[in-house]
Design an enzyme around this catalytic site. Structure first.
Site, PDB file in Angstrom:
ATOM      1  CG  ASP A   1      -1.830   1.091   1.405  1.00  0.00           C
ATOM      2  OD1 ASP A   1      -2.143   1.742   0.400  1.00  0.00           O
ATOM      3  OD2 ASP A   1      -2.283   1.336   2.544  1.00  0.00           O
TER       4      ASP A   1
ATOM      5  CE  LYS B   1      -3.377   5.191   0.991  1.00  0.00           C
ATOM      6  NZ  LYS B   1      -2.685   4.326   1.982  1.00  0.00           N
TER       7      LYS B   1
ATOM      8  CG  ASP C   1       6.437  10.919  -9.556  1.00  0.00           C
ATOM      9  OD1 ASP C   1       6.509  11.805 -10.440  1.00  0.00           O
ATOM     10  OD2 ASP C   1       7.277  10.776  -8.666  1.00  0.00           O
TER      11      ASP C   1
ATOM     12  CB  THR D   1       8.230   8.373 -12.216  1.00  0.00           C
ATOM     13  OG1 THR D   1       9.009   9.353 -12.884  1.00  0.00           O
ATOM     14  CG2 THR D   1       8.849   8.036 -10.883  1.00  0.00           C
TER      15      THR D   1
ATOM     16  CB  THR E   1     -11.570   7.488   4.693  1.00  0.00           C
ATOM     17  OG1 THR E   1     -10.352   6.860   5.067  1.00  0.00           O
ATOM     18  CG2 THR E   1     -12.362   6.569   3.805  1.00  0.00           C
TER      19      THR E   1
ATOM     20  NE  ARG F   1     -11.492  -0.212  14.765  1.00  0.00           N
ATOM     21  CZ  ARG F   1     -10.572  -0.185  13.789  1.00  0.00           C
ATOM     22  NH1 ARG F   1     -10.575  -1.099  12.840  1.00  0.00           N
ATOM     23  NH2 ARG F   1      -9.639   0.743  13.772  1.00  0.00           N
TER      24      ARG F   1
ATOM     25  NE  ARG G   1      -5.878   1.460  14.652  1.00  0.00           N
ATOM     26  CZ  ARG G   1      -6.357   2.691  14.510  1.00  0.00           C
ATOM     27  NH1 ARG G   1      -6.064   3.610  15.394  1.00  0.00           N
ATOM     28  NH2 ARG G   1      -7.109   2.988  13.476  1.00  0.00           N
TER      29      ARG G   1
HETATM   30  O1  C5P Z   1      -6.153  -0.287  12.610  1.00  0.00           O
HETATM   31  P1  C5P Z   1      -7.152  -0.137  11.520  1.00  0.00           P
HETATM   32  O2  C5P Z   1      -8.033  -1.340  11.311  1.00  0.00           O
HETATM   33  O3  C5P Z   1      -7.938   1.162  11.610  1.00  0.00           O
HETATM   34  O4  C5P Z   1      -6.230  -0.035  10.217  1.00  0.00           O
HETATM   35  C1  C5P Z   1      -6.745   0.196   8.950  1.00  0.00           C
HETATM   36  C2  C5P Z   1      -5.633   0.265   7.949  1.00  0.00           C
HETATM   37  O5  C5P Z   1      -6.171   0.679   6.704  1.00  0.00           O
HETATM   38  C3  C5P Z   1      -4.524   1.251   8.287  1.00  0.00           C
HETATM   39  O6  C5P Z   1      -3.311   0.717   7.734  1.00  0.00           O
HETATM   40  C4  C5P Z   1      -4.923   2.502   7.551  1.00  0.00           C
HETATM   41  O7  C5P Z   1      -3.829   3.305   7.218  1.00  0.00           O
HETATM   42  C5  C5P Z   1      -5.573   1.910   6.303  1.00  0.00           C
HETATM   43  N1  C5P Z   1      -6.529   2.754   5.620  1.00  0.00           N
HETATM   44  C6  C5P Z   1      -7.655   3.274   6.241  1.00  0.00           C
HETATM   45  N2  C5P Z   1      -8.528   4.043   5.529  1.00  0.00           N
HETATM   46  C7  C5P Z   1      -8.293   4.279   4.228  1.00  0.00           C
HETATM   47  C8  C5P Z   1      -7.175   3.766   3.591  1.00  0.00           C
HETATM   48  C9  C5P Z   1      -6.300   2.991   4.327  1.00  0.00           C
HETATM   49  O8  C5P Z   1      -7.883   3.049   7.408  1.00  0.00           O
HETATM   50  N3  C5P Z   1      -9.168   4.982   3.534  1.00  0.00           N
END
Ligand code: C5P
Length: 233
Positions: free
Chosen positions: A61, A63, A66, A70, A117, A179, A209
């Protein structure tokens, strides 16, 4: 094509911590992990080689955003690393996304980020000078991503249905902000449970997390996987 394994966000500041976390799982359990900027810039391509040597699938990831040339050469390098999925910013444009596709070839799934987001509608209108709703902008970028020949987008689960309607049914929606029932949202604002993500139409869920910070990460992973796949036919 839905992925039954939740994609674990390997958000650790060091290689050692990531390795300690992975060592909790039995060797025969092949995971799908997301390598983000934090660990990639701390460790380098070695982290991807390590994960692949263990037999895990890797979503890198980074992202990319450029000039097309490149991005194309960078994607060529990533294709040699054996990543299973990687991404670019749709704001780089159709030409940049096509160049990314050419660089990666068929050696992996290629998706795009539409609007982060963390971007609010006000910020988007003021800073990017895009005078539509946030949702319209997300749909617009998803259509440009499909037009460029990419496989899908990173999006909120809530947007998955609309995105598929605006592109095609096989267009991949990879959704963070997950979640499990009865856990803390943390800094995520609009969260859905794994079961809801399935009902709404996510193809891949990214979970950080709730697994990495759990008292028992392996049990948390299996519970989330069960919640994600329990209604699959
Ligand atoms: O810990 P958690 O479940 O919130 O992690 C979500 C992961 O997805 C993190 O690596 C975060 O940077 C990534 N992410 C996100 N929302 C996005 C794009 C990526 O939470 N729109």
């Amino acid at each position: 094509m839905r992925e039954s394994r939740p994609v674990i966000a390997l958000d650790f500041p060091s290689f050692e911590e990531a390795k300690e976390f992975l060592a909790l799982f039995p060797a025969e359990e092949k995971l799908y992990v997301k390598v983000g900027m934090e660990i990639y810039y701390a460790v380098g391509p070695e982290v991807v080689r390590y994960l692949k040597s263990l037999g895990h699938s890797v979503f890198l990831d980074l992202k990319l955003h450029d000039i097309p040339n490149t991005v194309k050469s960078t994607m060529k390098i990533l294709s040699n690393l054996g990543v299973d999925m990687t991404n670019v910013q749709a704001a780089g444009g159709v030409e940049m996304m096509q160049a990314a596709r050419e660089g990666l070839g068929d050696k992996g799934i290629l998706i795009a980020v539409t609007q982060l987001t963390s971007t609010s509608e006000e910020q988007m209108q003021e800073c990017q000078n895009i005078q539509t709703s946030l949702q319209e902008s997300v749909i617009h970028y998803a259509q440009k991503t499909a037009e460029a020949g990419l496989d899908g987008v990173v999006c909120s689960a809530q947007e998955a249905k609309l995105i598929k309607q605006a592109t095609h049914e096989d267009f991949i929606c990879l959704t963070p902000g997950i979640r499990p029932r009865g856990t803390e949202a943390g800094d995520q604002k609009r969260v859905v449970t794994p079961g809801q993500a399935y009902q709404i139409g996510s193809d891949y869920i990214v979970v950080g997390r709730p697994i990495t910070q759990a008292a028992d990460p392996v049990a948390a992973y299996h519970a989330i996987k069960e919640e994600w796949t329990q209604d699959w036919v």
